[in-house]
Design a protein around this motif. Structure first.
Motif, PDB file in Angstrom:
ATOM      1  N   CYS A  29       0.833  -1.219   0.000  1.00  0.00           N
ATOM      2  CA  CYS A  29       0.000   0.000   0.000  1.00  0.00           C
ATOM      3  C   CYS A  29       0.855   1.250   0.000  1.00  0.00           C
ATOM      4  O   CYS A  29       0.578   2.211  -0.735  1.00  0.00           O
ATOM      5  CB  CYS A  29      -0.930   0.002   1.204  1.00  0.00           C
ATOM      6  N   GLY A  30       1.892   1.278   0.802  1.00  0.00           N
ATOM      7  CA  GLY A  30       2.781   2.439   0.855  1.00  0.00           C
ATOM      8  C   GLY A  30       3.476   2.692  -0.464  1.00  0.00           C
ATOM      9  O   GLY A  30       3.606   3.842  -0.913  1.00  0.00           O
ATOM     10  N   TRP A  31       3.940   1.626  -1.114  1.00  0.00           N
ATOM     11  CA  TRP A  31       4.602   1.791  -2.398  1.00  0.00           C
ATOM     12  C   TRP A  31       3.627   2.333  -3.440  1.00  0.00           C
ATOM     13  O   TRP A  31       3.974   3.226  -4.214  1.00  0.00           O
ATOM     14  CB  TRP A  31       5.191   0.465  -2.885  1.00  0.00           C
ATOM     15  N   CYS A  32       2.416   1.804  -3.472  1.00  0.00           N
ATOM     16  CA  CYS A  32       1.419   2.281  -4.435  1.00  0.00           C
ATOM     17  C   CYS A  32       1.058   3.742  -4.198  1.00  0.00           C
ATOM     18  O   CYS A  32       0.925   4.512  -5.156  1.00  0.00           O
ATOM     19  CB  CYS A  32       0.161   1.410  -4.375  1.00  0.00           C
ATOM     20  N   VAL A  33       0.909   4.136  -2.949  1.00  0.00           N
ATOM     21  CA  VAL A  33       0.601   5.537  -2.646  1.00  0.00           C
ATOM     22  C   VAL A  33       1.742   6.431  -3.097  1.00  0.00           C
ATOM     23  O   VAL A  33       1.522   7.471  -3.731  1.00  0.00           O
ATOM     24  CB  VAL A  33       0.311   5.719  -1.136  1.00  0.00           C
ATOM     25  N   CYS A  34       2.968   6.036  -2.787  1.00  0.00           N
ATOM     26  CA  CYS A  34       4.129   6.849  -3.191  1.00  0.00           C
ATOM     27  C   CYS A  34       4.285   6.905  -4.710  1.00  0.00           C
ATOM     28  O   CYS A  34       4.670   7.934  -5.258  1.00  0.00           O
ATOM     29  CB  CYS A  34       5.409   6.297  -2.565  1.00  0.00           C
ATOM     30  N   ALA A  35       4.001   5.805  -5.379  1.00  0.00           N
ATOM     31  CA  ALA A  35       4.237   5.740  -6.819  1.00  0.00           C
ATOM     32  C   ALA A  35       3.124   6.391  -7.634  1.00  0.00           C
ATOM     33  O   ALA A  35       3.392   7.004  -8.666  1.00  0.00           O
ATOM     34  CB  ALA A  35       4.405   4.288  -7.255  1.00  0.00           C
ATOM     35  N   TYR A  36       1.883   6.266  -7.203  1.00  0.00           N
ATOM     36  CA  TYR A  36       0.768   6.697  -8.037  1.00  0.00           C
ATOM     37  C   TYR A  36       0.065   7.967  -7.573  1.00  0.00           C
ATOM     38  O   TYR A  36      -0.690   8.552  -8.332  1.00  0.00           O
ATOM     39  CB  TYR A  36      -0.259   5.570  -8.150  1.00  0.00           C
ATOM     40  N   PHE A  37       0.279   8.392  -6.350  1.00  0.00           N
ATOM     41  CA  PHE A  37      -0.460   9.543  -5.839  1.00  0.00           C
ATOM     42  C   PHE A  37       0.438  10.696  -5.410  1.00  0.00           C
ATOM     43  O   PHE A  37       0.133  11.418  -4.473  1.00  0.00           O
ATOM     44  CB  PHE A  37      -1.358   9.121  -4.664  1.00  0.00           C
ATOM     45  N   THR A  38       1.554  10.874  -6.090  1.00  0.00           N
ATOM     46  CA  THR A  38       2.438  12.004  -5.801  1.00  0.00           C
ATOM     47  C   THR A  38       2.411  12.966  -6.987  1.00  0.00           C
ATOM     48  O   THR A  38       2.170  12.562  -8.125  1.00  0.00           O
ATOM     49  CB  THR A  38       3.880  11.536  -5.556  1.00  0.00           C
ATOM     50  N   PRO A  39       2.665  14.234  -6.733  1.00  0.00           N
ATOM     51  CA  PRO A  39       2.651  15.202  -7.834  1.00  0.00           C
ATOM     52  C   PRO A  39       3.792  14.970  -8.823  1.00  0.00           C
ATOM     53  O   PRO A  39       4.815  14.380  -8.488  1.00  0.00           O
ATOM     54  CB  PRO A  39       2.800  16.557  -7.132  1.00  0.00           C
ATOM     55  N   PRO A  48      12.338  11.800 -10.680  1.00  0.00           N
ATOM     56  CA  PRO A  48      10.929  12.131 -10.437  1.00  0.00           C
ATOM     57  C   PRO A  48      10.572  11.833  -8.979  1.00  0.00           C
ATOM     58  O   PRO A  48      11.079  10.882  -8.385  1.00  0.00           O
ATOM     59  CB  PRO A  48      10.162  11.211 -11.387  1.00  0.00           C
ATOM     60  N   LEU A  49       9.712  12.655  -8.415  1.00  0.00           N
ATOM     61  CA  LEU A  49       9.380  12.528  -6.997  1.00  0.00           C
ATOM     62  C   LEU A  49       8.785  11.159  -6.669  1.00  0.00           C
ATOM     63  O   LEU A  49       9.108  10.570  -5.636  1.00  0.00           O
ATOM     64  CB  LEU A  49       8.413  13.643  -6.580  1.00  0.00           C
ATOM     65  N   TRP A  50       7.931  10.627  -7.551  1.00  0.00           N
ATOM     66  CA  TRP A  50       7.326   9.322  -7.282  1.00  0.00           C
ATOM     67  C   TRP A  50       8.396   8.245  -7.157  1.00  0.00           C
ATOM     68  O   TRP A  50       8.297   7.347  -6.317  1.00  0.00           O
ATOM     69  CB  TRP A  50       6.311   8.943  -8.359  1.00  0.00           C
ATOM     70  N   PHE A  51       9.444   8.342  -7.988  1.00  0.00           N
ATOM     71  CA  PHE A  51      10.522   7.350  -7.937  1.00  0.00           C
ATOM     72  C   PHE A  51      11.312   7.468  -6.642  1.00  0.00           C
ATOM     73  O   PHE A  51      11.628   6.459  -6.004  1.00  0.00           O
ATOM     74  CB  PHE A  51      11.447   7.526  -9.142  1.00  0.00           C
ATOM     75  N   LEU A  53      10.331   8.679  -3.770  1.00  0.00           N
ATOM     76  CA  LEU A  53       9.527   8.242  -2.627  1.00  0.00           C
ATOM     77  C   LEU A  53       9.343   6.730  -2.616  1.00  0.00           C
ATOM     78  O   LEU A  53       9.541   6.080  -1.587  1.00  0.00           O
ATOM     79  CB  LEU A  53       8.157   8.934  -2.644  1.00  0.00           C
ATOM     80  N   ALA A  54       8.950   6.156  -3.758  1.00  0.00           N
ATOM     81  CA  ALA A  54       8.611   4.728  -3.811  1.00  0.00           C
ATOM     82  C   ALA A  54       9.833   3.819  -3.786  1.00  0.00           C
ATOM     83  O   ALA A  54       9.764   2.706  -3.245  1.00  0.00           O
ATOM     84  CB  ALA A  54       7.781   4.441  -5.061  1.00  0.00           C
ATOM     85  N   CYS A  55      10.940   4.259  -4.364  1.00  0.00           N
ATOM     86  CA  CYS A  55      12.084   3.358  -4.522  1.00  0.00           C
ATOM     87  C   CYS A  55      13.298   3.709  -3.667  1.00  0.00           C
ATOM     88  O   CYS A  55      14.222   2.894  -3.562  1.00  0.00           O
ATOM     89  CB  CYS A  55      12.500   3.325  -5.985  1.00  0.00           C
ATOM     90  N   LEU A  56      13.310   4.883  -3.072  1.00  0.00           N
ATOM     91  CA  LEU A  56      14.457   5.264  -2.241  1.00  0.00           C
ATOM     92  C   LEU A  56      14.067   5.509  -0.790  1.00  0.00           C
ATOM     93  O   LEU A  56      14.585   4.863   0.116  1.00  0.00           O
ATOM     94  CB  LEU A  56      15.133   6.514  -2.817  1.00  0.00           C
ATOM     95  N   TYR A  57      13.168   6.442  -0.553  1.00  0.00           N
ATOM     96  CA  TYR A  57      12.851   6.841   0.817  1.00  0.00           C
ATOM     97  C   TYR A  57      11.937   5.853   1.527  1.00  0.00           C
ATOM     98  O   TYR A  57      12.197   5.486   2.686  1.00  0.00           O
ATOM     99  CB  TYR A  57      12.229   8.240   0.838  1.00  0.00           C
TER     100      TYR A  57
END
Length: 90
Positions: A29-39, A48-51, A53-57
């Motif tokens: 769920c956290g990965w999906c939120v970071c990947a799909y619901f970020t500006p 890119p911010l989604w990357f 958040l989802a893959c680093l932080y």
């Protein structure tokens, strides 16, 4: 033959299994939120911010959460012991 479910070893193992499943669902769920619901913008590192958040932080934060859960909730369980067998109920 039926193994008693009230044994502490089985209770601990079930609790650990439920925690592992909950951590898995939380990560998904956290990965999906970071990947799909970020500006759509760049992050601190230029990706890119989604990357970022989802893959680093988020994975780093998740590893820290997992270490805390393992430290406080998981126990060292001896699995090589004989379990007492309860008599069958008719």
């Amino acid at each position: 033959m039926c193994v008693k479910n009230s044994l502490p070893t089985l209770k601990d193992a079930m609790m650990e299994a439920h925690l592992a499943f909950a951590l898995t669902v939380f990560y998904l769920c956290g990965w999906c939120v970071c990947a799909y619901f970020t500006p759509q913008q760049s992050g601190i590192l230029g990706f890119p911010l989604w990357f970022e958040l989802a893959c680093l932080y988020f994975p780093i934060i998740f590893i820290m959460i997992t270490l805390v859960v393992i430290h406080f909730f998981f126990k060292n369980i001896e699995l090589n012991t004989e379990l007492p067998i309860a008599p069958e109920k008719n």
